[in-house]
Design a protein around this motif. Structure first.
Motif, PDB file in Angstrom:
ATOM      1  N   ALA A  16       0.833  -1.217   0.000  1.00 30.30           N
ATOM      2  CA  ALA A  16       0.000   0.000   0.000  1.00 30.30           C
ATOM      3  C   ALA A  16       0.860   1.258   0.000  1.00 30.30           C
ATOM      4  N   GLU A  17       2.015   1.205   0.682  1.00 31.08           N
ATOM      5  CA  GLU A  17       2.904   2.381   0.711  1.00 31.08           C
ATOM      6  C   GLU A  17       3.550   2.591  -0.659  1.00 31.08           C
ATOM      7  N   PHE A  18       3.906   1.492  -1.322  1.00 30.60           N
ATOM      8  CA  PHE A  18       4.451   1.643  -2.680  1.00 30.60           C
ATOM      9  C   PHE A  18       3.362   2.158  -3.633  1.00 30.60           C
ATOM     10  N   VAL A  45       8.353  15.009  -3.105  1.00 32.47           N
ATOM     11  CA  VAL A  45       8.775  14.761  -1.726  1.00 32.47           C
ATOM     12  C   VAL A  45       7.832  13.734  -1.087  1.00 32.47           C
ATOM     13  N   GLN A  46       6.545  13.874  -1.386  1.00 31.96           N
ATOM     14  CA  GLN A  46       5.539  12.939  -0.865  1.00 31.96           C
ATOM     15  C   GLN A  46       5.843  11.512  -1.355  1.00 31.96           C
ATOM     16  N   PHE A  47       6.204  11.409  -2.615  1.00 35.00           N
ATOM     17  CA  PHE A  47       6.589  10.125  -3.235  1.00 35.00           C
ATOM     18  C   PHE A  47       7.760   9.495  -2.458  1.00 35.00           C
ATOM     19  N   GLU A  49       8.698  10.142   0.604  1.00 38.33           N
ATOM     20  CA  GLU A  49       8.257   9.785   1.974  1.00 38.33           C
ATOM     21  C   GLU A  49       7.556   8.434   1.978  1.00 38.33           C
ATOM     22  N   GLU A  50       6.740   8.190   0.954  1.00 33.79           N
ATOM     23  CA  GLU A  50       6.002   6.922   0.909  1.00 33.79           C
ATOM     24  C   GLU A  50       6.949   5.734   0.691  1.00 33.79           C
ATOM     25  N   GLN A  51       7.983   5.946  -0.124  1.00 37.44           N
ATOM     26  CA  GLN A  51       8.980   4.883  -0.303  1.00 37.44           C
ATOM     27  C   GLN A  51       9.680   4.611   1.028  1.00 37.44           C
ATOM     28  N   ASP A  52       9.928   5.680   1.761  1.00 37.89           N
ATOM     29  CA  ASP A  52      10.558   5.587   3.076  1.00 37.89           C
ATOM     30  C   ASP A  52       9.674   4.779   4.040  1.00 37.89           C
ATOM     31  N   HIS A  53       8.362   5.068   4.008  1.00 40.75           N
ATOM     32  CA  HIS A  53       7.431   4.327   4.866  1.00 40.75           C
ATOM     33  C   HIS A  53       7.472   2.835   4.522  1.00 40.75           C
ATOM     34  N   ALA A  54       7.491   2.537   3.223  1.00 41.37           N
ATOM     35  CA  ALA A  54       7.535   1.127   2.791  1.00 41.37           C
ATOM     36  C   ALA A  54       8.800   0.460   3.334  1.00 41.37           C
ATOM     37  N   LYS A  96      -7.767   6.687   4.074  1.00 41.45           N
ATOM     38  CA  LYS A  96      -7.791   5.213   3.959  1.00 41.45           C
ATOM     39  C   LYS A  96      -6.523   4.627   4.589  1.00 41.45           C
ATOM     40  N   VAL A  97      -5.395   5.299   4.392  1.00 40.24           N
ATOM     41  CA  VAL A  97      -4.132   4.825   4.973  1.00 40.24           C
ATOM     42  C   VAL A  97      -4.231   4.861   6.505  1.00 40.24           C
ATOM     43  N   THR A  98      -4.817   5.923   7.028  1.00 40.70           N
ATOM     44  CA  THR A  98      -5.000   6.036   8.491  1.00 40.70           C
ATOM     45  C   THR A  98      -5.816   4.846   8.997  1.00 40.70           C
ATOM     46  N   GLU A 126       2.221   9.957  12.434  1.00 39.54           N
ATOM     47  CA  GLU A 126       2.554  10.490  11.106  1.00 39.54           C
ATOM     48  C   GLU A 126       1.281  10.770  10.304  1.00 39.54           C
ATOM     49  N   GLN A 127       0.288   9.904  10.442  1.00 40.41           N
ATOM     50  CA  GLN A 127      -0.967  10.094   9.693  1.00 40.41           C
ATOM     51  C   GLN A 127      -1.702  11.364  10.121  1.00 40.41           C
ATOM     52  N   VAL A 128      -1.611  11.726  11.405  1.00 38.86           N
ATOM     53  CA  VAL A 128      -2.251  12.965  11.872  1.00 38.86           C
ATOM     54  C   VAL A 128      -1.627  14.136  11.107  1.00 38.86           C
ATOM     55  N   GLU A 129      -0.294  14.107  11.021  1.00 40.34           N
ATOM     56  CA  GLU A 129       0.441  15.165  10.321  1.00 40.34           C
ATOM     57  C   GLU A 129       0.117  15.173   8.827  1.00 40.34           C
ATOM     58  N   GLU A 130       0.074  13.997   8.233  1.00 43.85           N
ATOM     59  CA  GLU A 130      -0.218  13.883   6.788  1.00 43.85           C
ATOM     60  C   GLU A 130      -1.577  14.524   6.473  1.00 43.85           C
ATOM     61  N   GLU A 131      -2.590  14.151   7.245  1.00 47.09           N
ATOM     62  CA  GLU A 131      -3.939  14.683   6.983  1.00 47.09           C
ATOM     63  C   GLU A 131      -3.983  16.194   7.231  1.00 47.09           C
TER      64      GLU A 131
HETATM   65 FE1  FEO Z   1       2.628   6.449   4.076  1.00 51.05          FE
HETATM   66 FE2  FEO Z   1       1.077   9.080   3.258  1.00 51.05          FE
HETATM   67  O1  FEO Z   1       1.325   7.675   4.447  1.00 51.05           O
END
Ligand code: FEO
Length: 169
Positions: A16-18, A45-47, A49-54, A96-98, A126-131
């Motif tokens: 899902a993160e990828f 940058v968002q892209f 960050e998501e790779q980083d989360h994965a 949905k990610v949250t 992190e999701q609180v910040e993202e939203e």
């Molecule tokens: Fe990986 Fe935008 O949350």
């Protein structure tokens, strides 16, 4: 050692993160093509960050004796009519990610896996910040409306966003 159930759920979240990374890179491409380099930068940058989360999830699966399983990433939308539509899609996606992280946390609770609960807390915060970040951009875009100078100026502001890896946190 993590349970099989949690290992599978974490692997689904790696995918899902990828998918999120792919989604935001597609948005970055659409902004770049439409002459909005600052918005394109924000999404790039968002892209990252998501790779980083994965990778953070991937590393954790290994650290807890599991095995990462990389699955096919679904295709994503490739064109949007307005920046507001892009960020509305982004907010819907992040919500949905949250929800997905809340479900992962629930599994960790049910299994009395305290280490997983501690690990997942980072993502829940992190999701609180993202939203919050996306809502702020949506509010600004609504204020700007059809004002071309407003959009130009916001594009300049978004060009300053930079990426910092969270892998060490
Ligand atoms: Fe990986 Fe935008 O949350």
């Amino acid at each position: 050692m993590i349970s099989k159930k949690l290992e599978e759920a974490l692997n689904a979240q790696v995918n899902a993160e990828f998918y999120s990374a792919y989604f935001y890179l597609s948005m970055s491409a659409d902004f770049a093509v439409k002459g909005l380099p600052g918005f394109a930068n924000w999404m790039k940058v968002q892209f990252k960050e998501e790779q980083d989360h994965a990778q953070k999830l991937f590393n954790y699966i290994i650290a807890r004796g599991g095995a990462p399983k990389l699955m096919a990433v679904d295709g994503v939308k490739t064109s949007w009519d307005t920046p507001l539509e892009v960020y509305t899609d982004t907010l819907e996606h992040e919500r949905k990610v949250t929800e997905a992280f809340n479900k992962l946390y629930k599994i960790a609770l049910e299994e009395n896996d305290f280490a997983a609960q501690s690990f997942l807390k980072w993502f829940i915060d992190e999701q609180v910040e993202e939203e919050e970040n996306v809502i702020a951009i949506i509010d600004a875009l609504k204020l700007i409306g059809d004002n071309g100078y407003g959009l130009y100026s916001m594009d300049k502001d978004l060009s300053s966003r930079t990426f910092t890896s969270a892998l060490a946190e």
